[in-house]
Design an enzyme around this catalytic site. Sequence first.
Site, PDB file in Angstrom:
ATOM      1  N   GLU A   6      42.891  35.004  41.491  1.00 44.54           N
ATOM      2  CA  GLU A   6      42.924  36.203  40.641  1.00 44.54           C
ATOM      3  C   GLU A   6      43.507  37.383  41.431  1.00 44.54           C
ATOM      4  OE1 GLU A   6      38.942  37.405  39.676  1.00 44.54           O
ATOM      5  OE2 GLU A   6      39.593  38.844  38.151  1.00 44.54           O
TER       6      GLU A   6
ATOM      7  N   CYS B 255      38.585  33.882  36.331  1.00 49.70           N
ATOM      8  CA  CYS B 255      37.261  34.175  36.899  1.00 49.70           C
ATOM      9  C   CYS B 255      36.146  34.294  35.857  1.00 49.70           C
ATOM     10  CB  CYS B 255      37.367  35.431  37.763  1.00 49.70           C
ATOM     11  SG  CYS B 255      36.095  35.535  39.055  1.00 49.70           S
TER      12      CYS B 255
ATOM     13  N   LYS C  62      42.832  38.390  31.118  1.00 44.41           N
ATOM     14  CA  LYS C  62      41.402  38.107  31.267  1.00 44.41           C
ATOM     15  C   LYS C  62      40.608  38.763  30.133  1.00 44.41           C
ATOM     16  CE  LYS C  62      37.876  38.547  34.948  1.00 44.41           C
ATOM     17  NZ  LYS C  62      37.684  39.049  36.342  1.00 44.41           N
TER      18      LYS C  62
END
Lengths: 540, 540
Positions: free
Chosen positions: B45, B148, B112
């Site tokens: 990330e 994540c 994300k």
Amino acid sequence: MAKVTMALAQVNPLVGDIDANTRLVLEFARRAIDEHQAGLILFPELVLTGYPPEDLLLRPSLARRIDRALQALCEARLPIKLLVGYPRVKAGRVYNAAGLIDQGQLVAEYYKQCLPNYQVFDEKRYFEAGTQPCVIDLWGLPVAITVCEDIWQAGPMAQARDAGARLMLNINASPYHRGKTTERRALLKQRAVEGNMPILYVNQVGGQDELVFDGHSMAVDAGGKSLMQAPAFDAGLFTIELDLESGQLLPAQQTEDVCSLESVYRALVLGVRDYVTKNRFNGVVLGLSGGIDSALTLAIAVDALGADRVEAVMMPFRYTSQLSQDDASDQARRMGVKYHVVSIEPIYEAFMASLAPAFTGTQLDTTEENLQARCRGVILMAMSNKHGSLVLTTGNKSEMAVGYSTLYGDMAGGFDVLKDVPKTLVFELARHRNRVREVIPDSVITRPPSAELRPDQKDEDSLPAYPVLDDILERYVERDESAADIIAAGHAEADVRRVLRLVDINEYKRRQAPIGPRLTKRGFGRDRRYPITNGWSIGD
Amino acid sequence: MAKVTMALAQVNPLVGDIDANTRLVLEFARRAIDEHQAGLILFPELVLTGYPPEDLLLRPSLARRIDRALQALCEARLPIKLLVGYPRVKAGRVYNAAGLIDQGQLVAEYYKQCLPNYQVFDEKRYFEAGTQPCVIDLWGLPVAITVCEDIWQAGPMAQARDAGARLMLNINASPYHRGKTTERRALLKQRAVEGNMPILYVNQVGGQDELVFDGHSMAVDAGGKSLMQAPAFDAGLFTIELDLESGQLLPAQQTEDVCSLESVYRALVLGVRDYVTKNRFNGVVLGLSGGIDSALTLAIAVDALGADRVEAVMMPFRYTSQLSQDDASDQARRMGVKYHVVSIEPIYEAFMASLAPAFTGTQLDTTEENLQARCRGVILMAMSNKHGSLVLTTGNKSEMAVGYSTLYGDMAGGFDVLKDVPKTLVFELARHRNRVREVIPDSVITRPPSAELRPDQKDEDSLPAYPVLDDILERYVERDESAADIIAAGHAEADVRRVLRLVDINEYKRRQAPIGPRLTKRGFGRDRRYPITNGWSIGD
């Protein structure tokens, strides 16, 4: 009843002390009844916890404590409607709530919809956003309730208007920064016009760690015209009448604005007073160097606490000029504070003698300069420990920015009064304070700034002239301009690159610096979160 | 082609250094091609900025810099697909993006969706959440990309499954804390089963200020069974094969887990090494007292940097026992580090002589104890200044919690190695390290802890026994238990109230403490944001 008195409680709660804050609410409510026969009283956002409660919001007993406080407010059965702010825990989530208590009952509850999570604010760390407007009937008038940030965005006012509201009550914990009054007024005007309804705006007052809340509660009519304004930086109970037939608020007390310098000065005084008193220090002690930063800090401390709670210490060394010593004692005398002179000469010598084996073969450098500053820091801390007083540090924002300060030396202390005051503003504030009474000797203001850590040292030997430095810093730190932008604005490329680099590499110092009152749109505190380990190049 | 090699780049980027991180991506991609003929390489990330970039994400040149980096990655036209993380600036908003580069083109980009804004994370300060899944075709297989936190919640996997994905690529910057491996494994298993698809999980490695990223990249099959595991705390390139016909990943390297103590020890070593090297210090210096905290800190420093980059200083005073002096010199000899002895006696005397007028009529108290610690702090800082080394402080988490430490004294320094290590764990780690080779003299471990700031002082004279203290602290600080909960768990009410009060009133010290590596679910750093000015009573 054709008119109702609305009271705005511009109070100064203590963060975390829910019991004391609940008593404060009751006290102000009783005053609003007894002194003004008010029908409604508005308290600031999260008044029961104070703002910002930070991670206290994660404590498991929060819900119980708030329930008890609300119960106490209900059980008082006061003949007034209370609008109070508090965190509401519900199904494992926390809302930033505003509740209306009437005749012993919580009759309405609103959950803040717009949660600020920028600058110093972390509300999304704690709160779930509300999704519904809250419009209630008060004496036949449909009234909307909103909380702080809700008014900074267009949505909640549009909702209120669509739901038929004719008056907005907006409760706030809105921290001060320079120029914010103007921003707030423009905002309230815009929203009032958008919603075609008057707005009552109540704000917390007081210092809380690095934040200063300025109060400055106000009311505007449906055209955005100011109807009342409470003073800034003082707690108090203020009122305005609501005509129930027209739904209009009637003109009330208009406290005049003070000038920008006075406003900054008052913010600093309030910040110091509240930090010292809320943390129960006996008083403060500071190093008085003969320079302008410590001179201004002393004046603010005395204005905040009174001369008998302030001690000043001059700590001369071989590079301290006679002028500095004379100016320091002169200022201490003018301000009437207790004054000590403690030479650091024998202490410095003792350190150098002990360090001699480890320093064999090395040259004099900034190590020895830092050592002087650290001898002074240790002396101040010893006096603070012995007397239960707080050490005020005197570093200004320009110094904090470029690291022109010594960790554990002049940075040793609990509260840095000028932390968000650029050096050029330090000069303006000193002159401003002297216009009331000349407490700072003129030579302190007119001589060229020097740290006096080397013979004949001047700040401007190692830094650009302060007006240049401060302009570069404001552009970089407060306005996020890039190196290219700042050069394009007319600054020398070498200056820009040097200053930006100094700001970047001194994050480690700022991370261990004492807190200090925030006065700008970006202070060096919760406001600016930079990594210490950082490979960002100045580049473009 | 029935099988494709997938490469996991467990890299250690430098936060902010986009150019260097871009070169690191290219270097690992070339290795994946040359050494493994891999078809795809996954990076962590935000690999182009490193994680967490904090307020660097607000810099105006971010978008330009990231565009240039992506352009460089595209222009390299490497014969491998690259999955990289970076902040994407779009219409004034920033997304935490994962982009797939193939044949010189950015062919897919995912934003994300789940933004952590708790504990040490502030992602809602910076990022706008994505709303769409991203499922792409790779060699005929539908593959989902997530970032994540997306895997810590159920939504994105459900989306991926619904969109027909048969493999999930999840790129991470997931910091270490004790026991996290077990949590991650259970989580990956649960998600794989929910989505009925294998998951490839790649994580950043390295120390970044208070965070330590442990790497520990892994892969699980559709039943959640582990197929590969990379080592923790080391950078490296790891591979696993994908069978295109079955859509299954094939078993690959399984690095065995190390025990929990070894894992903590390695985290500390990596935290120190990266802080020192990424910030370009020549080495470190620390005070060696003969006590266990400095002994363990020295061992970690030597393991992180090598003996020639570590200096130890014993600074005896009248209360320093001969045993302490012998143990310190013995340990320095065993570890092979440069060792200095600098008495603080004459320095202390010089301070007391200078302070005598201000201290007339007062009694000895903690002021004089703090003064000893501050003499030592100033000496270490002078050595650090002169030699360009970093001062490591040695305060453990139990001390930081209750304020059993001196600001600008033993807290003076840039990195507090044991900041998140409770005292009871300090003992365990010391014994653990000695099992490899006995570098810490046994008497350092077995004698009762003492600050040696008064004659015959023992820590347990003023604090509960450490096993009791640490259990109370873990419950209060890490698990947010209330006083009532902790008393109900069997602790004496007086101990609980005293300890909780000490934690609460010492926030001001922690605010100026050096950073140190976080090892638990709640460290004293970005993780725990308490007000200094705080009227919260322990109560319930």
